[in-house]
Design a protein around this motif. Structure first.
Motif, PDB file in Angstrom:
ATOM      1  N   ALA A 107       0.825  -1.210   0.000  1.00 34.86           N
ATOM      2  CA  ALA A 107       0.000   0.000   0.000  1.00 34.86           C
ATOM      3  C   ALA A 107       0.860   1.261   0.000  1.00 34.86           C
ATOM      4  CB  ALA A 107      -0.929  -0.005   1.210  1.00 34.86           C
ATOM      5  N   ALA A 108       2.008   1.230   0.679  1.00 32.06           N
ATOM      6  CA  ALA A 108       2.877   2.402   0.724  1.00 32.06           C
ATOM      7  C   ALA A 108       3.402   2.747  -0.667  1.00 32.06           C
ATOM      8  CB  ALA A 108       4.039   2.154   1.684  1.00 32.06           C
ATOM      9  N   SER A 109       3.777   1.731  -1.433  1.00 34.56           N
ATOM     10  CA  SER A 109       4.233   1.978  -2.806  1.00 34.56           C
ATOM     11  C   SER A 109       3.095   2.512  -3.660  1.00 34.56           C
ATOM     12  CB  SER A 109       4.793   0.688  -3.415  1.00 34.56           C
ATOM     13  OG  SER A 109       6.000   0.304  -2.785  1.00 34.56           O
ATOM     14  N   LEU A 110       1.924   1.929  -3.533  1.00 34.28           N
ATOM     15  CA  LEU A 110       0.792   2.365  -4.350  1.00 34.28           C
ATOM     16  C   LEU A 110       0.338   3.775  -3.977  1.00 34.28           C
ATOM     17  CD1 LEU A 110      -1.288  -0.925  -4.558  1.00 34.28           C
ATOM     18  CD2 LEU A 110      -0.028   0.186  -6.408  1.00 34.28           C
ATOM     19  N   ASP A 111       0.395   4.104  -2.713  1.00 36.16           N
ATOM     20  CA  ASP A 111       0.015   5.462  -2.293  1.00 36.16           C
ATOM     21  C   ASP A 111       0.873   6.510  -2.997  1.00 36.16           C
ATOM     22  OD1 ASP A 111      -1.956   4.527  -0.630  1.00 36.16           O
ATOM     23  OD2 ASP A 111      -0.795   4.718   1.212  1.00 36.16           O
ATOM     24  N   ALA A 112       2.144   6.184  -3.224  1.00 31.31           N
ATOM     25  CA  ALA A 112       3.037   7.118  -3.919  1.00 31.31           C
ATOM     26  C   ALA A 112       2.883   7.041  -5.431  1.00 31.31           C
ATOM     27  CB  ALA A 112       4.485   6.823  -3.526  1.00 31.31           C
ATOM     28  N   LEU A 113       2.612   5.843  -5.949  1.00 33.78           N
ATOM     29  CA  LEU A 113       2.580   5.637  -7.398  1.00 33.78           C
ATOM     30  C   LEU A 113       1.286   6.091  -8.062  1.00 33.78           C
ATOM     31  CD1 LEU A 113       4.271   2.147  -7.827  1.00 33.78           C
ATOM     32  CD2 LEU A 113       4.924   4.241  -9.023  1.00 33.78           C
ATOM     33  N   LEU A 114       0.159   5.778  -7.467  1.00 33.47           N
ATOM     34  CA  LEU A 114      -1.123   6.013  -8.137  1.00 33.47           C
ATOM     35  C   LEU A 114      -1.313   7.471  -8.566  1.00 33.47           C
ATOM     36  CD1 LEU A 114      -3.479   3.668  -6.067  1.00 33.47           C
ATOM     37  CD2 LEU A 114      -2.582   3.298  -8.374  1.00 33.47           C
ATOM     38  N   PRO A 115      -0.886   8.457  -7.762  1.00 37.07           N
ATOM     39  CA  PRO A 115      -1.085   9.842  -8.205  1.00 37.07           C
ATOM     40  C   PRO A 115      -0.243  10.246  -9.418  1.00 37.07           C
ATOM     41  CG  PRO A 115      -0.826   9.736  -5.817  1.00 37.07           C
ATOM     42  CD  PRO A 115      -0.435   8.404  -6.362  1.00 37.07           C
ATOM     43  N   VAL A 116       0.842   9.494  -9.723  1.00 40.53           N
ATOM     44  CA  VAL A 116       1.718   9.912 -10.825  1.00 40.53           C
ATOM     45  C   VAL A 116       1.527   9.085 -12.081  1.00 40.53           C
ATOM     46  CG1 VAL A 116       3.430  10.719  -9.160  1.00 40.53           C
ATOM     47  CG2 VAL A 116       3.697   8.454 -10.186  1.00 40.53           C
ATOM     48  N   ILE A 117       0.723   8.029 -12.020  1.00 46.59           N
ATOM     49  CA  ILE A 117       0.543   7.192 -13.197  1.00 46.59           C
ATOM     50  C   ILE A 117      -0.113   8.004 -14.313  1.00 46.59           C
ATOM     51  CG2 ILE A 117      -0.750   5.218 -14.131  1.00 46.59           C
ATOM     52  CD1 ILE A 117      -0.162   3.737 -11.551  1.00 46.59           C
ATOM     53  N   ALA A 118       0.533   7.982 -15.481  1.00 43.92           N
ATOM     54  CA  ALA A 118       0.070   8.683 -16.689  1.00 43.92           C
ATOM     55  C   ALA A 118       0.035  10.196 -16.528  1.00 43.92           C
ATOM     56  CB  ALA A 118      -1.301   8.167 -17.126  1.00 43.92           C
ATOM     57  N   LYS A 119       0.728  10.701 -15.492  1.00 35.59           N
ATOM     58  CA  LYS A 119       0.772  12.158 -15.267  1.00 35.59           C
ATOM     59  C   LYS A 119       2.215  12.591 -15.043  1.00 35.59           C
ATOM     60  CE  LYS A 119      -3.734  11.899 -12.977  1.00 35.59           C
ATOM     61  NZ  LYS A 119      -4.455  12.030 -11.677  1.00 35.59           N
ATOM     62  N   PRO A 120       3.057  12.481 -16.081  1.00 40.06           N
ATOM     63  CA  PRO A 120       4.472  12.776 -15.872  1.00 40.06           C
ATOM     64  C   PRO A 120       4.743  14.255 -15.653  1.00 40.06           C
ATOM     65  CG  PRO A 120       4.027  12.403 -18.195  1.00 40.06           C
ATOM     66  CD  PRO A 120       2.770  12.055 -17.459  1.00 40.06           C
ATOM     67  N   LYS A 121       5.662  14.529 -14.749  1.00 40.34           N
ATOM     68  CA  LYS A 121       6.140  15.889 -14.573  1.00 40.34           C
ATOM     69  C   LYS A 121       7.115  16.219 -15.700  1.00 40.34           C
ATOM     70  CE  LYS A 121       5.911  16.167  -9.500  1.00 40.34           C
ATOM     71  NZ  LYS A 121       6.723  16.383  -8.264  1.00 40.34           N
ATOM     72  N   PRO A 122       7.318  17.497 -15.989  1.00 38.14           N
ATOM     73  CA  PRO A 122       8.333  17.859 -16.991  1.00 38.14           C
ATOM     74  C   PRO A 122       9.690  17.262 -16.637  1.00 38.14           C
ATOM     75  CG  PRO A 122       6.993  19.770 -16.426  1.00 38.14           C
ATOM     76  CD  PRO A 122       6.606  18.690 -15.459  1.00 38.14           C
TER      77      PRO A 122
END
Length: 411
Positions: A107-122
């Motif tokens: 869950a700790a990994s997913l909590d960090a990953l889910l918000p960035v999936i398909a939403k790359p920063k510059p």
């Protein structure tokens, strides 16, 4: 509206084995998508960037992160660290590979990953989803030996936690017949690619049964996770490797209606010997082979980190990760750009075939849309390179994500 024009003076790899002789011009719209690909310079538009070669951005579908945490098992709790480093290796799209761990750690990994999936920063590589390496695992290899045979209810909870972003899951076929492949069917019902692997015990019957189960679903031929690693190979005792080396199956009722699985291979020359890689490439086409990193650290010689109670160290040449103070190989710190040079310079592949195994094929295996090719309607994920395969520029969705200073030719 065209915002960017990229020129390849010598030629461009378009995907699916196609190399277009130069000059080639790619135009990019305001949404970061490829508008046109052609050999005529667009009128009234200045070339933004130019290089001898233009390649599609690489797609790494098996990557555990390259650091950013006290323990490599937790690298994806800090996704920005890895996603900021991958453009330098030509990787424009990645799947975050998660280990079989306790629910809290997962869950700790997913909590960090889910918000960035398909939403790359510059300047960051695009994370397109999750590859779960387990937890239905017979032979752990270097994986944590935790909860490797969950109930259907526990398994369903793990899949649900990914909120529809799981693209691939590694599962050991010998673990499934006793439950009538119910966990496998759950993945297939949800459109998740089943990757067979981590199984030294699977029999031919187990593997055929897994392929037969998948054949009931459209476009669901299984994949094989890091063929040759955590597996076995014998000329009479059939294993996943035997199946993965087949370009077509024998004309035998056992295999009627089945298609050989696609495969992936770690291309660092350490996990799999170069002669073995040559044998694989002789047996299968580029459309069936994906090269992966299976990274756990980035390749800084002498870099140290923990991994589930063990101390690891990157080797002196920055090519492998070893248990500290030993010659025991514990993981990879590979660059996909090094894979490209290995495929072309050592394996004798032409650049179009090599790029397919780094771009188009992995994108198709993981069902990641609009990446892996240079084609109108696709993301403008572009790699500008010299004739001797030195990376000059990485573009993600039409924006420069990485540059090697002094090597980029501007028009």
């Amino acid at each position: 509206m065209v915002l960017v024009v990229v020129e390849a003076t010598e030629g461009a790899v378009l995907g699916d084995g196609v190399f277009q002789e130069g000059p080639v011009y790619v135009t990019v719209d305001e949404h970061g998508m490829i508008s046109t690909v052609g050999t005529e310079k667009p009128k009234d538009s200045a070339v933004t960037l130019s290089a001898p070669l233009l390649l599609p951005g690489f797609v790494d579908i098996h990557n555990h992160g390259v650091g950013g945490s006290h323990d490599v098992a937790y690298s994806w709790t800090n996704p920005e660290f890895t996603l900021s480093k991958l453009p330098a290796n030509g990787v424009t799209t990645v799947l975050a590979s998660l280990l079989p761990m306790d629910r809290e750690s997962y869950a700790a990994s997913l909590d960090a990953l889910l918000p960035v999936i398909a939403k790359p920063k510059p300047g960051h590589t695009r994370c397109a989803g999750i590859h779960a390496e387990g937890p239905v695992i017979r032979d752990a290899g270097a994986l944590p030996n935790q909860n490797l045979n969950p109930s259907l209810e526990e398994f369903t909870e793990i899949v649900d936690m990914c909120q529809g972003h799981m693209k691939v899951m590694t599962i050991s076929p010998s673990m499934e017949p006793q439950s009538d492949f119910r966990r496998t069917r759950l993945l297939l019902d949800r459109g998740i690619r089943v990757a067979l692997g981590h199984d030294k015990h699977a029999t031919a019957d187990d593997i055929v049964a897994a392929l037969r189960t998948a054949s009931e679903y459209n476009d669901s031929t299984p994949h094989i996770t890091h063929i040759f690693n955590v597996s076995k190979f014998h000329h009479r005792d059939t294993s996943l490797v035997n199946f993965g080396l087949c370009r077509s199956f024998p004309n035998n009722p056992t295999f009627a209606g089945l298609h050989p699985p696609t495969v992936e291979v770690i291309g660092d020359g350490l996990h799999v010997d170069t002669l073995t890689v040559a044998g694989l490439l002789s047996a299968r086409t580029p459309a069936a082979v994906a090269f992966i990193t299976d990274n756990i650290l980035h390749g800084e010689p002498g870099l140290k980190s923990a991994y589930c109670g063990r101390e690891l160290e990157v080797g002196p040449k920055g090519k492998g990760v070893y248990v500290e103070g030993t010659t025991t190989l514990a993981g990879s710190c590979l660059s996909l750009w090094d894979c490209l040079r290995f495929l072309v310079n050592e394996q004798g592949q032409n650049v179009a075939a090599a790029c397919d195994m780094l771009s188009a094929t992995p994108a198709r295996v993981a069902r990641i849309p609009r990446v892996g090719r240079i084609k109108p309607g696709y993301f403008a994920d572009l790699l500008l390179a010299s004739n001797d395969l030195r990376l000059q520029h990485t573009m993600i969705a039409g924006a420069v994500a990485f540059s090697f200073a002094g090597e980029v030719q501007r028009s």
